[in-house]
Design an enzyme around this catalytic site. Structure first.
Site, PDB file in Angstrom:
ATOM      1  N   ASP A 187       0.896  -1.158   0.000  1.00  0.00           N
ATOM      2  CA  ASP A 187       0.000   0.000   0.000  1.00  0.00           C
ATOM      3  C   ASP A 187       0.936   1.209   0.000  1.00  0.00           C
ATOM      4  OD1 ASP A 187      -1.515   2.207   0.680  1.00  0.00           O
ATOM      5  OD2 ASP A 187      -2.804   1.095   2.073  1.00  0.00           O
ATOM      6  N   VAL A 188       0.915   1.986  -1.073  1.00  0.00           N
ATOM      7  CA  VAL A 188       1.913   3.064  -1.197  1.00  0.00           C
ATOM      8  C   VAL A 188       1.718   4.187  -0.183  1.00  0.00           C
ATOM      9  CG1 VAL A 188       2.424   2.629  -3.650  1.00  0.00           C
ATOM     10  CG2 VAL A 188       0.633   4.277  -3.030  1.00  0.00           C
TER      11      VAL A 188
ATOM     12  N   ALA B  87      -8.569   8.832  -5.434  1.00  0.00           N
ATOM     13  CA  ALA B  87      -9.268   9.985  -4.852  1.00  0.00           C
ATOM     14  C   ALA B  87     -10.608   9.490  -4.341  1.00  0.00           C
ATOM     15  CB  ALA B  87      -9.475  11.075  -5.895  1.00  0.00           C
TER      16      ALA B  87
ATOM     17  N   TYR C 189     -12.734  15.917 -13.075  1.00  0.00           N
ATOM     18  CA  TYR C 189     -11.436  15.338 -12.682  1.00  0.00           C
ATOM     19  C   TYR C 189     -10.953  15.928 -11.351  1.00  0.00           C
ATOM     20  CZ  TYR C 189      -7.196  12.694 -13.658  1.00  0.00           C
ATOM     21  OH  TYR C 189      -6.169  11.788 -13.597  1.00  0.00           O
TER      22      TYR C 189
ATOM     23  N   LYS D  50      -2.345  15.211 -10.015  1.00  0.00           N
ATOM     24  CA  LYS D  50      -1.515  14.935 -11.206  1.00  0.00           C
ATOM     25  C   LYS D  50      -0.551  16.096 -11.478  1.00  0.00           C
ATOM     26  CE  LYS D  50      -3.073  10.847 -12.435  1.00  0.00           C
ATOM     27  NZ  LYS D  50      -2.283   9.649 -12.052  1.00  0.00           N
TER      28      LYS D  50
HETATM   29  O1  0WD Z   1      -8.170   6.889 -18.427  1.00  0.00           O
HETATM   30  C1  0WD Z   1      -7.402   6.342 -17.667  1.00  0.00           C
HETATM   31  N1  0WD Z   1      -7.655   5.151 -17.199  1.00  0.00           N
HETATM   32  C2  0WD Z   1      -6.137   7.046 -17.300  1.00  0.00           C
HETATM   33  C3  0WD Z   1      -5.412   6.649 -16.205  1.00  0.00           C
HETATM   34  C4  0WD Z   1      -5.722   8.193 -18.118  1.00  0.00           C
HETATM   35  C5  0WD Z   1      -4.476   8.789 -17.709  1.00  0.00           C
HETATM   36  C6  0WD Z   1      -3.802   8.364 -16.605  1.00  0.00           C
HETATM   37  N2  0WD Z   1      -4.282   7.319 -15.864  1.00  0.00           N
HETATM   38  C7  0WD Z   1      -3.514   6.910 -14.696  1.00  0.00           C
HETATM   39  C8  0WD Z   1      -4.260   6.805 -13.390  1.00  0.00           C
HETATM   40  O2  0WD Z   1      -4.513   8.067 -12.810  1.00  0.00           O
HETATM   41  C9  0WD Z   1      -3.274   5.976 -12.591  1.00  0.00           C
HETATM   42  O3  0WD Z   1      -2.230   6.794 -12.116  1.00  0.00           O
HETATM   43  O4  0WD Z   1      -2.988   5.633 -14.887  1.00  0.00           O
HETATM   44  C10 0WD Z   1      -2.723   5.027 -13.640  1.00  0.00           C
HETATM   45  C11 0WD Z   1      -3.335   3.642 -13.632  1.00  0.00           C
HETATM   46  O5  0WD Z   1      -4.734   3.749 -13.654  1.00  0.00           O
HETATM   47  P1  0WD Z   1      -5.712   2.718 -14.384  1.00  0.00           P
HETATM   48  O6  0WD Z   1      -4.942   1.652 -15.041  1.00  0.00           O
HETATM   49  O7  0WD Z   1      -6.643   3.544 -15.179  1.00  0.00           O
HETATM   50  O8  0WD Z   1      -6.580   2.166 -13.175  1.00  0.00           O
HETATM   51  P2  0WD Z   1      -6.620   0.807 -12.313  1.00  0.00           P
HETATM   52  O9  0WD Z   1      -6.627  -0.377 -13.197  1.00  0.00           O
HETATM   53  O10 0WD Z   1      -7.788   0.954 -11.380  1.00  0.00           O
HETATM   54  O11 0WD Z   1      -5.273   0.842 -11.494  1.00  0.00           O
HETATM   55  C12 0WD Z   1      -4.981   1.803 -10.497  1.00  0.00           C
HETATM   56  C13 0WD Z   1      -4.679   1.057  -9.231  1.00  0.00           C
HETATM   57  C14 0WD Z   1      -5.773   0.795  -8.205  1.00  0.00           C
HETATM   58  O12 0WD Z   1      -6.884   0.291  -8.602  1.00  0.00           O
HETATM   59  P3  0WD Z   1      -8.269   0.603  -7.773  1.00  0.00           P
HETATM   60  O13 0WD Z   1      -9.193   0.803  -8.905  1.00  0.00           O
HETATM   61  O14 0WD Z   1      -8.447  -0.611  -6.970  1.00  0.00           O
HETATM   62  O15 0WD Z   1      -8.138   1.861  -6.945  1.00  0.00           O
HETATM   63  O16 0WD Z   1      -3.881   1.766  -8.342  1.00  0.00           O
HETATM   64  C15 0WD Z   1      -3.788   0.939  -7.179  1.00  0.00           C
HETATM   65  C16 0WD Z   1      -4.953   0.014  -7.180  1.00  0.00           C
HETATM   66  O17 0WD Z   1      -4.585  -1.262  -7.508  1.00  0.00           O
HETATM   67  N3  0WD Z   1      -3.835   1.653  -5.940  1.00  0.00           N
HETATM   68  C17 0WD Z   1      -2.905   1.499  -4.993  1.00  0.00           C
HETATM   69  N4  0WD Z   1      -1.762   0.758  -4.998  1.00  0.00           N
HETATM   70  C18 0WD Z   1      -1.029   0.805  -3.892  1.00  0.00           C
HETATM   71  N5  0WD Z   1      -1.345   1.543  -2.819  1.00  0.00           N
HETATM   72  C19 0WD Z   1      -3.306   2.300  -3.926  1.00  0.00           C
HETATM   73  C20 0WD Z   1      -2.458   2.302  -2.793  1.00  0.00           C
HETATM   74  N6  0WD Z   1      -2.742   3.027  -1.705  1.00  0.00           N
HETATM   75  N7  0WD Z   1      -4.479   2.913  -4.236  1.00  0.00           N
HETATM   76  C21 0WD Z   1      -4.800   2.513  -5.468  1.00  0.00           C
END
Ligand code: 0WD
Length: 253
Positions: free
Chosen positions: A62-63, A93, A153, A160
């Protein structure tokens, strides 16, 4: 392109995660990977995915916890002894803060979003550098909402912006050790995190209509640029935010 390289990937939540597309591409190019999960529910989804790329390094983190970060890097140190790259693909968020008018963002929501989505890159990089005596490449994921006010957002945009600024300061700090730090600013992709953003579907539709390439961005688009930024092909590139958004950010009207 990455034969023998050891790369840590944080943020695979499921098959649709941006980090998963990147992990698959890095694996195809010969990298040995470590993947992390934030809780048991994610661990259950991650383990079978990790098996498909023969990855035995599936670790908790957990970061938002310094202890978790210390444990993760101690474990990587004892398993690998060194590290060549890090993919930081983590953001969070509170739903409430994405739905309310931005001017009503609460202090706790601000702290949490900034901690998990921006500070974590600093916490990860500071520990990663100790395992990168011969240099390395650190990559994070950002979004246009850092530099433009994108509807809904909200606090994630502020987080970001802090993340992108951290990329520049980390690049300046770590460049002397030949550690490069860059970000990919990805166009919208339907993932678990994205589904928490109100009216995301409409964002996708408008994006495909207006982007110069007239389509949405894919996991593969982002993975290709990630491979470039983690490989020696980008050896002279650091502190950059590289847009992988079908050109959307250049459009004004
Ligand atoms: O449109 C999009 N999907 C975009 C995403 C457009 C541009 C950027 N991004 C970014 C996101 O902001 C993020 O930084 O890409 C990154 C990855 O996001 P993702 O692939 O869209 O989303 P997801 O598959 O949900 O992965 C993000 C994961 C979390 O998933 P959930 O949905 O369970 O919150 O970040 C992880 C978690 O697995 N995460 C954490 N890992 C460690 N410690 C924590 C934490 N405290 N909180 C969330």
């Amino acid at each position: 392109m990455l034969a023998g390289k050891k790369i840590l990937v944080l943020g695979v939540a499921n098959q649709k995660s941006i980090a998963w597309g990147i992990a698959e591409r890095l694996h195809q190019n010969g990298a040995e990977l470590a993947l992390t999960y934030v809780n048991e529910a994610i661990e259950k989804r991650l383990r079978p995915l990790a098996e498909t790329i023969s990855c035995n390094n599936v670790l908790p983190c957990d970061v938002s916890s310094d202890q978790d970060l210390d444990n993760l890097f101690a474990e990587l140190g004892s398993r690998w002894g060194r590290l060549d790259g890090v993919v930081h693909s983590v953001a969070f968020a509170e739903q409430d803060d994405l739905k309310k008018p931005f001017s009503e963002t609460c202090r706790e929501g601000f702290k949490k979003a900034l901690d998990i989505s921006a500070y974590s890159l600093i916490g990860v990089s500071g520990r990663a550098k100790r395992l990168m005596p011969d240099g390395g490449s650190i990559l994070t994921l950002t979004y246009l909402g850092a530099v433009r006010a994108v509807p809904n957002y909200n606090i994630m945009g502020v987080a970001k912006a802090a993340l992108e600024s951290s990329v520049r300061y980390l690049a300046a700090d770590l460049g002397g050790q030949n550690i490069r730090v860059n970000a990919i600013s990805a166009g919208p992709i339907k993932t678990l995190a994205a589904s928490g953003i109100p009216q995301f579907k409409s964002l996708l539709a408008q994006f495909a209509e207006k982007a110069p390439l007239r389509r949405n961005v894919t996991q593969e688009d982002v993975a290709g640029t990630a491979l470039y930024l983690l490989s020696p092909l980008s050896s002279g590139v650091t502190g950059e935010v590289v847009y992988v958004d079908c050109g959307f950010n250049i459009i004004a009207m």
